[in-house]
Design a protein around this motif. Sequence first.
Motif, PDB file in Angstrom:
ATOM      1  N   UNK A  84       0.813  -1.073  -0.092  1.00 35.51           N
ATOM      2  CA  UNK A  84       0.092  -0.052   0.158  1.00 35.51           C
ATOM      3  C   UNK A  84       0.756   1.111   0.166  1.00 35.51           C
ATOM      4  N   UNK A  85       1.877   1.259   0.767  1.00 36.52           N
ATOM      5  CA  UNK A  85       2.917   2.163   1.028  1.00 36.52           C
ATOM      6  C   UNK A  85       3.431   2.716  -0.391  1.00 36.52           C
ATOM      7  N   UNK A  86       3.950   1.675  -1.083  1.00 39.85           N
ATOM      8  CA  UNK A  86       4.535   1.720  -2.523  1.00 39.85           C
ATOM      9  C   UNK A  86       3.585   2.381  -3.512  1.00 39.85           C
ATOM     10  N   UNK A 131     -10.773   3.052   1.592  1.00 40.95           N
ATOM     11  CA  UNK A 131     -11.122   1.850   2.938  1.00 40.95           C
ATOM     12  C   UNK A 131      -9.394   1.314   3.048  1.00 40.95           C
ATOM     13  N   UNK A 132      -8.518   1.140   2.147  1.00 39.84           N
ATOM     14  CA  UNK A 132      -7.325   0.795   2.485  1.00 39.84           C
ATOM     15  C   UNK A 132      -6.609   1.708   3.520  1.00 39.84           C
ATOM     16  N   UNK A 133      -6.658   3.051   3.132  1.00 42.87           N
ATOM     17  CA  UNK A 133      -6.005   4.054   4.146  1.00 42.87           C
ATOM     18  C   UNK A 133      -6.767   4.009   5.419  1.00 42.87           C
ATOM     19  N   UNK A 134      -8.101   3.609   5.556  1.00 47.57           N
ATOM     20  CA  UNK A 134      -8.606   3.587   7.004  1.00 47.57           C
ATOM     21  C   UNK A 134      -8.166   2.517   7.615  1.00 47.57           C
ATOM     22  N   UNK A 135      -7.894   1.287   6.822  1.00 48.59           N
ATOM     23  CA  UNK A 135      -7.461  -0.071   7.607  1.00 48.59           C
ATOM     24  C   UNK A 135      -6.020   0.389   7.992  1.00 48.59           C
ATOM     25  N   UNK A 136      -5.046   0.969   6.948  1.00 52.15           N
ATOM     26  CA  UNK A 136      -3.600   1.220   7.514  1.00 52.15           C
ATOM     27  C   UNK A 136      -3.634   2.217   8.908  1.00 52.15           C
ATOM     28  N   UNK A 137      -4.587   3.041   8.686  1.00 53.12           N
ATOM     29  CA  UNK A 137      -4.669   4.084  10.130  1.00 53.12           C
ATOM     30  C   UNK A 137      -5.149   3.223  11.247  1.00 53.12           C
ATOM     31  N   UNK A 138      -6.112   1.930  11.147  1.00 47.86           N
ATOM     32  CA  UNK A 138      -6.435   1.180  12.251  1.00 47.86           C
ATOM     33  C   UNK A 138      -5.012   0.453  12.773  1.00 47.86           C
ATOM     34  N   UNK A 139      -4.228  -0.087  11.599  1.00 48.21           N
ATOM     35  CA  UNK A 139      -3.044  -0.782  12.073  1.00 48.21           C
ATOM     36  C   UNK A 139      -2.121   0.022  12.940  1.00 48.21           C
ATOM     37  N   UNK A 140      -1.967   1.574  12.608  1.00 50.81           N
ATOM     38  CA  UNK A 140      -1.102   2.119  13.149  1.00 50.81           C
ATOM     39  C   UNK A 140      -1.505   2.490  14.385  1.00 50.81           C
ATOM     40  N   UNK A 141      -2.954   2.942  14.649  1.00 52.49           N
ATOM     41  CA  UNK A 141      -3.334   2.940  16.041  1.00 52.49           C
ATOM     42  C   UNK A 141      -3.173   1.725  16.930  1.00 52.49           C
ATOM     43  N   UNK A 142      -3.296   0.686  16.397  1.00 54.14           N
ATOM     44  CA  UNK A 142      -3.408  -0.681  17.028  1.00 54.14           C
ATOM     45  C   UNK A 142      -1.691  -0.838  17.625  1.00 54.14           C
ATOM     46  N   UNK A 143      -0.809  -0.473  16.549  1.00 56.34           N
ATOM     47  CA  UNK A 143       0.818  -0.581  16.849  1.00 56.34           C
ATOM     48  C   UNK A 143       0.803   0.380  18.014  1.00 56.34           C
ATOM     49  N   UNK A 144       0.361   1.720  18.115  1.00 61.81           N
ATOM     50  CA  UNK A 144       0.873   2.470  19.028  1.00 61.81           C
ATOM     51  C   UNK A 144       0.222   1.931  20.440  1.00 61.81           C
ATOM     52  N   UNK A 145      -0.896   1.314  20.513  1.00 69.73           N
ATOM     53  CA  UNK A 145      -1.529   0.734  21.640  1.00 69.73           C
ATOM     54  C   UNK A 145      -0.608  -0.524  22.031  1.00 69.73           C
TER      55      UNK A 145
END
Length: 195
Positions: A84-86, A131-145
């Motif tokens: 996704x980043x690429x 939708x992919x960006x939202x999921x990436x944001x959720x992953x980032x938020x989970x990472x922080x947690x």
Amino acid sequence: MKNYYFLLCSILLFSCRQEKSNNQIPDALNDNKVSVSGSFRSYDDENLVDKLYAELIKNDQELQKFDSEILNNLNKSHEVRKELFSYDDKSKNYYSSVVSNTKSITDSLLKKKLIELLKNSESKYYMRVSNLKKMSGIIEKNNASISDNYTFFKTALTIPIIEKFQKENLPNAKPLESFIAEQIEIKNKIESNNK
């Protein structure tokens, strides 16, 4: 009855072995400054929590497995989003290049059409990836947690170690008291000579 006796002996043996190892000062707190390397990463000299945690898990298979699971999950979070980043970088780079190219167009009507075309394409792109960006944001938020909880977990496990060290290795006050008396004596001699 034999099993009970065997179990009791095993528990006593384990307790004695545990107590013996608990009386040792952890390498991270030892004045010899032995470098500590955990099973999964090396820690810098500054982070005593990580050093104590690495020593703690060194001989605990369950903790090592759990630690590995946490670190693998944190690492995987980047891997899983790499594509996704690429994809996003290429798309943004493309649109940035179009904006740059637009500046060189002198025909104002053509320029206006190109800007419209660009906005339309960008709009489609953002809808396509939202939708992919939202999921990436959720992953980032989970990472922080996960990172926050991991820090808490390591601290909660190592606080008893540092408290035990503090309790058992409190420096003797007598040398300090003696030196303060020596300083006062010297200070008084200097002051009496300054009169």
